[in-house]
Design a protein around this motif. Structure first.
Motif, PDB file in Angstrom:
ATOM      1  N   PRO A 198      36.214  57.958  28.757  1.00  0.00           N
ATOM      2  CA  PRO A 198      37.252  57.253  29.289  1.00  0.00           C
ATOM      3  C   PRO A 198      36.649  56.020  30.153  1.00  0.00           C
ATOM      4  CG  PRO A 198      37.167  59.321  30.428  1.00  0.00           C
ATOM      5  CD  PRO A 198      35.944  59.371  29.323  1.00  0.00           C
ATOM      6  N   LEU A 199      35.486  56.127  30.506  1.00  0.00           N
ATOM      7  CA  LEU A 199      35.055  55.135  31.622  1.00  0.00           C
ATOM      8  C   LEU A 199      35.184  53.528  31.303  1.00  0.00           C
ATOM      9  CD1 LEU A 199      31.857  56.715  32.972  1.00  0.00           C
ATOM     10  CD2 LEU A 199      34.286  57.035  33.864  1.00  0.00           C
ATOM     11  N   PRO A 200      35.239  53.267  30.119  1.00  0.00           N
ATOM     12  CA  PRO A 200      35.429  51.770  29.625  1.00  0.00           C
ATOM     13  C   PRO A 200      36.868  51.459  30.101  1.00  0.00           C
ATOM     14  CG  PRO A 200      34.003  52.461  27.940  1.00  0.00           C
ATOM     15  CD  PRO A 200      34.342  53.710  28.930  1.00  0.00           C
ATOM     16  N   ALA A 201      37.854  52.410  29.509  1.00  0.00           N
ATOM     17  CA  ALA A 201      39.390  52.104  29.517  1.00  0.00           C
ATOM     18  C   ALA A 201      39.600  52.264  30.960  1.00  0.00           C
ATOM     19  CB  ALA A 201      39.976  53.482  28.892  1.00  0.00           C
ATOM     20  N   VAL A 202      39.155  52.929  31.804  1.00  0.00           N
ATOM     21  CA  VAL A 202      39.302  53.163  33.299  1.00  0.00           C
ATOM     22  C   VAL A 202      38.768  51.842  33.956  1.00  0.00           C
ATOM     23  CG1 VAL A 202      38.682  54.392  35.551  1.00  0.00           C
ATOM     24  CG2 VAL A 202      39.233  55.581  33.498  1.00  0.00           C
ATOM     25  N   ALA A 203      37.656  51.420  33.770  1.00  0.00           N
ATOM     26  CA  ALA A 203      36.991  50.064  34.086  1.00  0.00           C
ATOM     27  C   ALA A 203      38.085  49.175  34.118  1.00  0.00           C
ATOM     28  CB  ALA A 203      35.766  49.850  33.651  1.00  0.00           C
ATOM     29  N   GLY A 204      38.550  49.107  32.599  1.00  0.00           N
ATOM     30  CA  GLY A 204      39.781  48.107  32.286  1.00  0.00           C
ATOM     31  C   GLY A 204      41.027  48.122  33.315  1.00  0.00           C
ATOM     32  N   LEU A 205      41.233  49.434  33.659  1.00  0.00           N
ATOM     33  CA  LEU A 205      42.327  49.634  34.308  1.00  0.00           C
ATOM     34  C   LEU A 205      42.292  49.107  35.778  1.00  0.00           C
ATOM     35  CD1 LEU A 205      43.592  53.094  33.369  1.00  0.00           C
ATOM     36  CD2 LEU A 205      44.827  51.037  32.884  1.00  0.00           C
ATOM     37  N   VAL A 206      40.971  49.355  36.111  1.00  0.00           N
ATOM     38  CA  VAL A 206      40.783  48.834  37.608  1.00  0.00           C
ATOM     39  C   VAL A 206      40.676  47.371  37.725  1.00  0.00           C
ATOM     40  CG1 VAL A 206      39.004  48.754  39.254  1.00  0.00           C
ATOM     41  CG2 VAL A 206      39.556  50.942  38.296  1.00  0.00           C
ATOM     42  N   ALA A 207      40.047  46.710  36.716  1.00  0.00           N
ATOM     43  CA  ALA A 207      39.934  45.091  36.400  1.00  0.00           C
ATOM     44  C   ALA A 207      41.252  44.493  36.213  1.00  0.00           C
ATOM     45  CB  ALA A 207      39.010  44.944  34.993  1.00  0.00           C
ATOM     46  N   GLY A 208      42.404  45.283  35.819  1.00  0.00           N
ATOM     47  CA  GLY A 208      43.557  44.879  35.793  1.00  0.00           C
ATOM     48  C   GLY A 208      44.059  44.531  37.221  1.00  0.00           C
ATOM     49  N   TYR A 209      43.926  45.563  37.806  1.00  0.00           N
ATOM     50  CA  TYR A 209      44.418  45.465  39.510  1.00  0.00           C
ATOM     51  C   TYR A 209      43.244  44.459  40.311  1.00  0.00           C
ATOM     52  CZ  TYR A 209      47.483  49.229  38.421  1.00  0.00           C
ATOM     53  OH  TYR A 209      48.365  49.978  37.770  1.00  0.00           O
ATOM     54  N   ALA A 210      42.143  44.313  39.914  1.00  0.00           N
ATOM     55  CA  ALA A 210      41.304  43.276  40.427  1.00  0.00           C
ATOM     56  C   ALA A 210      41.801  42.039  40.326  1.00  0.00           C
ATOM     57  CB  ALA A 210      39.821  43.354  39.920  1.00  0.00           C
ATOM     58  N   HIS A 221      45.334  41.387  39.797  1.00  0.00           N
ATOM     59  CA  HIS A 221      46.627  41.457  40.789  1.00  0.00           C
ATOM     60  C   HIS A 221      45.760  41.119  42.280  1.00  0.00           C
ATOM     61  CE1 HIS A 221      49.847  42.761  38.391  1.00  0.00           C
ATOM     62  NE2 HIS A 221      49.087  43.530  37.864  1.00  0.00           N
ATOM     63  N   THR A 222      44.835  41.755  42.566  1.00  0.00           N
ATOM     64  CA  THR A 222      44.455  41.529  44.105  1.00  0.00           C
ATOM     65  C   THR A 222      44.138  40.124  44.289  1.00  0.00           C
ATOM     66  OG1 THR A 222      43.582  43.772  44.211  1.00  0.00           O
ATOM     67  CG2 THR A 222      42.668  42.119  45.630  1.00  0.00           C
ATOM     68  N   ALA A 223      43.344  39.517  43.354  1.00  0.00           N
ATOM     69  CA  ALA A 223      42.909  37.835  43.228  1.00  0.00           C
ATOM     70  C   ALA A 223      44.024  37.058  43.670  1.00  0.00           C
ATOM     71  CB  ALA A 223      42.180  37.614  42.294  1.00  0.00           C
ATOM     72  N   LEU A 224      45.152  37.323  42.705  1.00  0.00           N
ATOM     73  CA  LEU A 224      46.337  36.445  42.507  1.00  0.00           C
ATOM     74  C   LEU A 224      46.956  36.683  43.819  1.00  0.00           C
ATOM     75  CD1 LEU A 224      47.526  37.029  39.031  1.00  0.00           C
ATOM     76  CD2 LEU A 224      46.395  35.103  39.868  1.00  0.00           C
ATOM     77  N   ALA A 225      46.852  38.082  44.496  1.00  0.00           N
ATOM     78  CA  ALA A 225      47.665  38.042  45.770  1.00  0.00           C
ATOM     79  C   ALA A 225      47.295  37.374  46.935  1.00  0.00           C
ATOM     80  CB  ALA A 225      47.678  39.550  45.797  1.00  0.00           C
ATOM     81  N   VAL A 226      45.682  37.440  47.012  1.00  0.00           N
ATOM     82  CA  VAL A 226      44.668  36.758  47.817  1.00  0.00           C
ATOM     83  C   VAL A 226      44.912  35.376  47.683  1.00  0.00           C
ATOM     84  CG1 VAL A 226      42.569  36.136  48.692  1.00  0.00           C
ATOM     85  CG2 VAL A 226      43.047  38.499  48.141  1.00  0.00           C
ATOM     86  N   ALA A 227      45.226  34.692  46.613  1.00  0.00           N
ATOM     87  CA  ALA A 227      45.387  33.183  46.440  1.00  0.00           C
ATOM     88  C   ALA A 227      46.657  32.834  46.818  1.00  0.00           C
ATOM     89  CB  ALA A 227      45.133  33.122  44.941  1.00  0.00           C
ATOM     90  N   GLY A 228      47.771  33.785  47.116  1.00  0.00           N
ATOM     91  CA  GLY A 228      49.128  33.560  47.285  1.00  0.00           C
ATOM     92  C   GLY A 228      50.035  33.527  46.184  1.00  0.00           C
ATOM     93  N   LEU A 229      49.586  33.472  45.036  1.00  0.00           N
ATOM     94  CA  LEU A 229      50.539  33.401  43.583  1.00  0.00           C
ATOM     95  C   LEU A 229      51.547  34.487  43.832  1.00  0.00           C
ATOM     96  CD1 LEU A 229      47.929  32.210  41.243  1.00  0.00           C
ATOM     97  CD2 LEU A 229      49.479  30.895  42.508  1.00  0.00           C
ATOM     98  N   ALA A 230      50.899  35.716  44.295  1.00  0.00           N
ATOM     99  CA  ALA A 230      51.914  36.950  44.202  1.00  0.00           C
ATOM    100  C   ALA A 230      53.249  36.524  44.883  1.00  0.00           C
ATOM    101  CB  ALA A 230      51.301  38.149  44.578  1.00  0.00           C
ATOM    102  N   GLY A 257      42.881  48.206  28.683  1.00  0.00           N
ATOM    103  CA  GLY A 257      43.149  48.914  30.106  1.00  0.00           C
ATOM    104  C   GLY A 257      43.410  47.799  30.966  1.00  0.00           C
ATOM    105  N   ALA A 258      42.662  46.679  31.071  1.00  0.00           N
ATOM    106  CA  ALA A 258      42.974  45.432  31.629  1.00  0.00           C
ATOM    107  C   ALA A 258      44.440  45.110  31.497  1.00  0.00           C
ATOM    108  CB  ALA A 258      41.998  44.412  31.465  1.00  0.00           C
ATOM    109  N   ALA A 259      44.554  44.812  30.277  1.00  0.00           N
ATOM    110  CA  ALA A 259      46.246  44.609  29.773  1.00  0.00           C
ATOM    111  C   ALA A 259      47.209  45.346  30.480  1.00  0.00           C
ATOM    112  CB  ALA A 259      46.132  44.129  28.255  1.00  0.00           C
ATOM    113  N   ILE A 260      47.047  46.672  30.122  1.00  0.00           N
ATOM    114  CA  ILE A 260      47.838  47.869  30.618  1.00  0.00           C
ATOM    115  C   ILE A 260      48.399  47.667  32.189  1.00  0.00           C
ATOM    116  CG2 ILE A 260      48.162  50.404  30.866  1.00  0.00           C
ATOM    117  CD1 ILE A 260      47.048  50.636  28.515  1.00  0.00           C
ATOM    118  N   SER A 261      47.319  47.515  33.053  1.00  0.00           N
ATOM    119  CA  SER A 261      47.284  47.437  34.381  1.00  0.00           C
ATOM    120  C   SER A 261      47.656  46.226  34.721  1.00  0.00           C
ATOM    121  CB  SER A 261      45.984  47.948  35.290  1.00  0.00           C
ATOM    122  OG  SER A 261      44.839  47.253  34.766  1.00  0.00           O
ATOM    123  N   GLY A 262      47.376  45.217  34.181  1.00  0.00           N
ATOM    124  CA  GLY A 262      47.601  43.648  34.436  1.00  0.00           C
ATOM    125  C   GLY A 262      48.891  43.582  34.314  1.00  0.00           C
ATOM    126  N   LEU A 263      49.633  44.002  33.249  1.00  0.00           N
ATOM    127  CA  LEU A 263      51.026  43.806  32.951  1.00  0.00           C
ATOM    128  C   LEU A 263      52.068  45.121  33.202  1.00  0.00           C
ATOM    129  CD1 LEU A 263      50.599  42.169  29.426  1.00  0.00           C
ATOM    130  CD2 LEU A 263      51.228  41.005  31.428  1.00  0.00           C
TER     131      LEU A 263
END
Length: 213
Positions: free
Chosen positions: A37-49, A51-60, A118-124
């Motif tokens: 499950p680790l690649p899937a989990v890595a994707g989930l974490v990447a999606g939140y990464a 989110h974090t980058a967009l929030a830091v940039a002020g887009l959120a 995973g990235a798409a799931i957490s990203g959206l």
């Protein structure tokens, strides 16, 4: 930003991460169907990464200030959950054995595909949007007394959320695999339940979002 604020956010965030939702459903499905499950989990974490980058940039903040944009993102995320949940229901699969390659939601799954899903799931994920747009800002000190710039505070809180996901979701996937790995019928039932959860959450949010457009 003091340690008390960080610990308060960490406790609340960990509680939210431990509440089953779309991320849990995908982690369980990946744990049962893929070699790991680790690649899937890595994707989930990447999606939140992201989110974090967009929030830091002020887009959120800009998205939060535009109800139409926020609703549109929610609808897109909900539609993706419906599509993914339906795919899991159609092909629930069985636990991957030994050297077999896992089977993903559409045929054979490879680590890259599991990561991207995973990235798409957490990203959206609408739950993720609410976390970054509603919960996280409440812990930011914006009057200058926090000692850290707001972007730095945002990055630290986002990193804490990613750490919680990286700790909880592998446990969810590996536990599902360990408990149900030798029980194909039970594993198939749990995978179908995970798919139904994704479909149900997505359908509810999709109907809610479309009603407000």
């Amino acid at each position: 930003m003091d340690s008390g604020t960080l610990l308060a956010f960490l406790a609340l965030d960990l509680l939210l991460v431990c509440i089953p939702g779309a991320d849990w459903a995908y982690a369980i499905s990946a744990g049962l169907r893929d070699r790991s499950p680790l690649p899937a989990v890595a994707g989930l974490v990447a999606g939140y990464a992201l989110h974090t980058a967009l929030a830091v940039a002020g887009l959120a903040v800009l998205v939060a200030g535009s109800p139409t944009a926020l609703t549109a993102l929610t609808v897109v995320g909900a539609g993706y959950l419906v599509w993914l949940g339906w795919g899991v229901l159609r092909r629930p699969g069985v636990p991957a054995q030994g050297g077999e390659r896992g089977v993903g939601v559409r045929g054979v799954s490879v680590p890259g595909a599991a990561f991207l899903r995973g990235a798409a799931i957490s990203g959206l994920n609408p739950k993720g949007l609410l976390l970054y747009l509603s919960l996280l800002p409440q812990f930011l000190i914006t009057d200058g007394s926090g000692g850290w710039p707001v972007p730095a505070q945002t990055a630290v809180l986002g990193a804490l959320h990613m750490a919680c996901c990286a700790a909880v979701y592998p446990t969810v996937g590996l536990t599902a695999r360990a408990v149900l790995g030798a029980r194909p019928s039970a594993a198939r039932a749990v995978t179908r339940t995970s798919g139904a959860a994704m479909l149900g959450i997505g359908a509810f949010l999709l109907a809610q979002g479309l009603a407000t457009l």
